[in-house]
Design an enzyme around this catalytic site. Structure first.
Site, PDB file in Angstrom:
ATOM      1  CG  ASP A   1      -2.846  -0.343   9.180  1.00  0.00           C
ATOM      2  OD1 ASP A   1      -2.505  -0.937   8.135  1.00  0.00           O
ATOM      3  OD2 ASP A   1      -2.468  -0.706  10.315  1.00  0.00           O
ATOM      4  CG  HIS A   2      -5.575  -2.621   4.372  1.00  0.00           C
ATOM      5  ND1 HIS A   2      -4.643  -2.706   3.359  1.00  0.00           N
ATOM      6  CD2 HIS A   2      -6.594  -1.870   3.882  1.00  0.00           C
ATOM      7  CE1 HIS A   2      -5.080  -2.054   2.295  1.00  0.00           C
ATOM      8  NE2 HIS A   2      -6.257  -1.530   2.590  1.00  0.00           N
TER       9      HIS A   2
ATOM     10  CG  PHE B   1       2.370  -5.429   9.472  1.00  0.00           C
ATOM     11  CD1 PHE B   1       2.123  -5.148  10.808  1.00  0.00           C
ATOM     12  CD2 PHE B   1       2.632  -6.748   9.122  1.00  0.00           C
ATOM     13  CE1 PHE B   1       2.132  -6.153  11.766  1.00  0.00           C
ATOM     14  CE2 PHE B   1       2.646  -7.760  10.074  1.00  0.00           C
ATOM     15  CZ  PHE B   1       2.390  -7.455  11.394  1.00  0.00           C
ATOM     16  CG  HIS B   2      -1.003  -2.924   4.375  1.00  0.00           C
ATOM     17  ND1 HIS B   2      -2.009  -3.713   3.829  1.00  0.00           N
ATOM     18  CD2 HIS B   2       0.135  -3.659   4.292  1.00  0.00           C
ATOM     19  CE1 HIS B   2      -1.502  -4.865   3.446  1.00  0.00           C
ATOM     20  NE2 HIS B   2      -0.204  -4.866   3.720  1.00  0.00           N
ATOM     21  N   PRO B   3       0.244   1.122   7.029  1.00  0.00           N
ATOM     22  CG  PRO B   3       1.937   1.922   8.438  1.00  0.00           C
ATOM     23  CD  PRO B   3       1.389   0.663   7.844  1.00  0.00           C
TER      24      PRO B   3
END
Length: 563
Positions: free
Chosen positions: A324-325, A499-501
């Site tokens: 994630d970021h 919110f980038h899983p």
């Protein structure tokens, strides 16, 4: 779509759940109507001979705040549209737990995300080719797929397509303070850019967004608006998938089991020879696809046995490789120039904002969460830009709280290529039980160094002459933090997910014991089952992940329609 849902409800209302009747059998069953599932539903129903079921745990997307761009504020952490997950307490975040939004509604995360259209960078796809041994994941092939579904705001060219379902728009507002920040970034050595989607994103400029005439564009609207009228598509909402139906001996996935209105229902794939038997396609996302696989007996044998789940396929990579970021939100007070903070904190200001949107579909209500973007290098030894900035003309203590009373900007910076790896796993067979999400942020020396370097770079940008007339004052984290040790500690205090899983069911080569999927998105050891969503990424893309997820769906559609 409402009519189609009603049709589906009628089909199952009084049906024996063990029936093998034709009306309960499909050529393709798609689980999850999100960024990948909606596109797949359209592509696969283009063949009228194929019957397709699209099943979604959430409700229809007829909620006004889904479609007004600023409505993400009212969708995130709202059970109407969000699963409302939370992470476990994170050591790298000094023991904090984070909200972990995931869309639970038609359109999935495309109904609640930041609307930024971003493909990542060319090197990301070279990494995918290396991980899978399959050149079809190269930048050149990915670019072709992006262009196929894109309706770009400019003319079609070597980088962009025209006439596709997915509208890519310019933003409908500008803020003077954002233009000034852009000048400051240029002064710091980051060149101006008007397109972050050409493979090398180094630069600063305004993001392109997934909007249409000032409204949010989600995948339900883009891909299902007309498709739902097709007689070979059935859409069911508010249906919780319990598990996949997999034969323990043959390892054939032949359907699924779901709950709706207090009843358990089974739906089946069509039977045929190996070439034309139906398929189940998991598009429930990097969290949901793992949950369904594990409840179905596909995952780590040790973990599943501990939960009393019979093991169908021992795939230890299921739920691992979570990437994630992590964004580090730096806030600067400014003087002598207005930001959204003071404009939105007065009754007159709010009225003017609302009127501008009602009559022009522009202004603050039309804006994505972040307007100005920048891609930069944390240090000279990076091979390509490894930092992404999301800059906003506003500030607040944390998501969900009111804007500050003073004028300020937020410059969030994230490490695009984290080396930290986390996990997501179920700890209950209850399909409504939340999983254990452990991103493991800042767990490597490299990620901690990039965090400290990125905070220093932000300070360099803000302290330049372009912003000097506005007397920027570092409100968060604060100038008192200077050493590497102090900056790493404070990164844990201000860091939050963007919110980038991805990556929890990664593709990989045959000799990779942690690869869940082959390069054609098929689950290893299971027949007629694919995973088509962001969980398939072996390595996270260098940017926002919604568009790459749609590109993966485009690739899956090519594979399925050519067979």
């Amino acid at each position: 779509m409402v009519n189609n849902e009603r049709k589906a409800s009628n089909v199952y209302k009084n049906r024996d759940m063990n029936s093998d009747s034709p009306q309960n059998t499909y050529d393709y069953i798609i689980i999850g109507a999100g960024s990948a599932g909606c596109m797949l539903a359209k592509r696969l129903t283009e063949n009228p001979a194929k019957r397709v079921l699209l099943i979604e745990a959430g409700k229809n997307d007829n909620y006004i705040w889904i479609h007004v761009p600023v409505g993400y504020l009212y969708c995130i952490d709202n059970p109407r549209a969000d699963w409302r997950f939370k992470t476990a307490a994170e050591r790298g975040l000094n023991g904090r737990s984070l909200l972990y939004p995931r869309g639970r509604v038609m359109g999935g995360c495309s109904s609640i995300n930041g609307m930024i259209y971003m493909r990542g960078q060319e090197g990301d796809y070279a990494t995918w080719v290396q991980a899978t041994g399959d050149d079809s994941w190269s930048w050149e092939h990915a670019l072709r797929r992006y262009k196929a579904f894109e309706d770009y705001h400019g003319a079609a060219n070597q980088w962009h397509g025209k006439g596709g379902e997915w509208t890519v728009s310019k933003q409908r507002l500008r803020w003077p303070i954002m233009d000034i920040f852009k000048d400051a970034a240029i002064e710091a050595g980051i060149p101006a850019s008007d397109d972050f989607n050409q493979g090398d994103n180094f630069g600063v400029g305004y993001f392109d967004v997934s909007q249409r005439k000032g409204w949010r564009l989600n995948t339900s609207k883009a891909f299902l608006h007309d498709t739902a009228k097709r007689s070979n598509l059935t859409v069911i909402t508010e249906a919780m998938v319990n598990k996949l139906l997999i034969h323990p001996d043959s390892k054939d996935c032949y359907g699924l089991q779901y709950f709706k209105d207090g009843k358990m229902v089974e739906v089946l794939c069509s039977k045929g020879n190996a070439a034309n038997q139906g398929e189940v396609i998991l598009s429930a996302g990097s969290i949901g696809s793992v949950q369904i696989l594990e409840r179905s007996g596909v995952g780590s044998a040790t973990h599943l046995s501990g939960l009393g789940i019979p093991v169908i396929a021992d795939l230890p990579g299921v739920g691992e490789n979570l990437q994630d970021h992590l964004q580090l939100r730096m806030i600067y007070k400014v003087r002598g120039i207005q930001t959204l903070n003071t404009r939105a904190n007065s009754l007159l200001g709010k009225l003017m904002i609302g009127m501008e949107y009602v009559f022009k579909r522009s202004g603050p209500m039309s804006m994505a969460p972040s307007q100005l973007g920048a891609f930069a290098y944390s240090s000279p030894d990076q091979k390509s830009a490894n930092l992404e900035y999301h800059v906003q003309p506003l500030s607040l203590e944390k998501f969900g709280e009111n804007l500050h009373s003073f004028n300020a900007i937020t410059a969030s910076v994230c490490n695009l290529r984290p080396t930290s790896r986390g996990s997501v796993h179920i700890n209950s067979i209850d399909p409504e039980a939340p999983p254990v999400i452990a991103p493991n942020y800042l767990s490597t020396d490299e990620d901690r160094k990039v965090a400290a370097d990125s905070l220093r770079l932000t300070r360099k940008i803000v302290e330049g002459s372009a912003l000097k007339p506005y007397m920027p004052d570092e409100y968060k984290p604060g100038k008192q933090y200077q050493s590497d040790e102090e900056l790493i500690k404070v990164a844990g205090d201000i860091g939050t997910t963007i919110f980038h899983p991805v990556g929890t069911c990664k593709m990989g080569r045959d000799d990779d014991p942690m690869a869940v999927l082959d390069s054609q998105l098929r689950v290893r050891g299971i027949h007629h089952l694919r995973v088509v969503d962001a969980s398939a990424m072996p390595v996270i893309t260098s940017g926002n992940t919604a568009a790459p997820t749609m590109m993966i769906a485009q690739r899956a559609a090519e594979l399925l329609t050519s067979e």
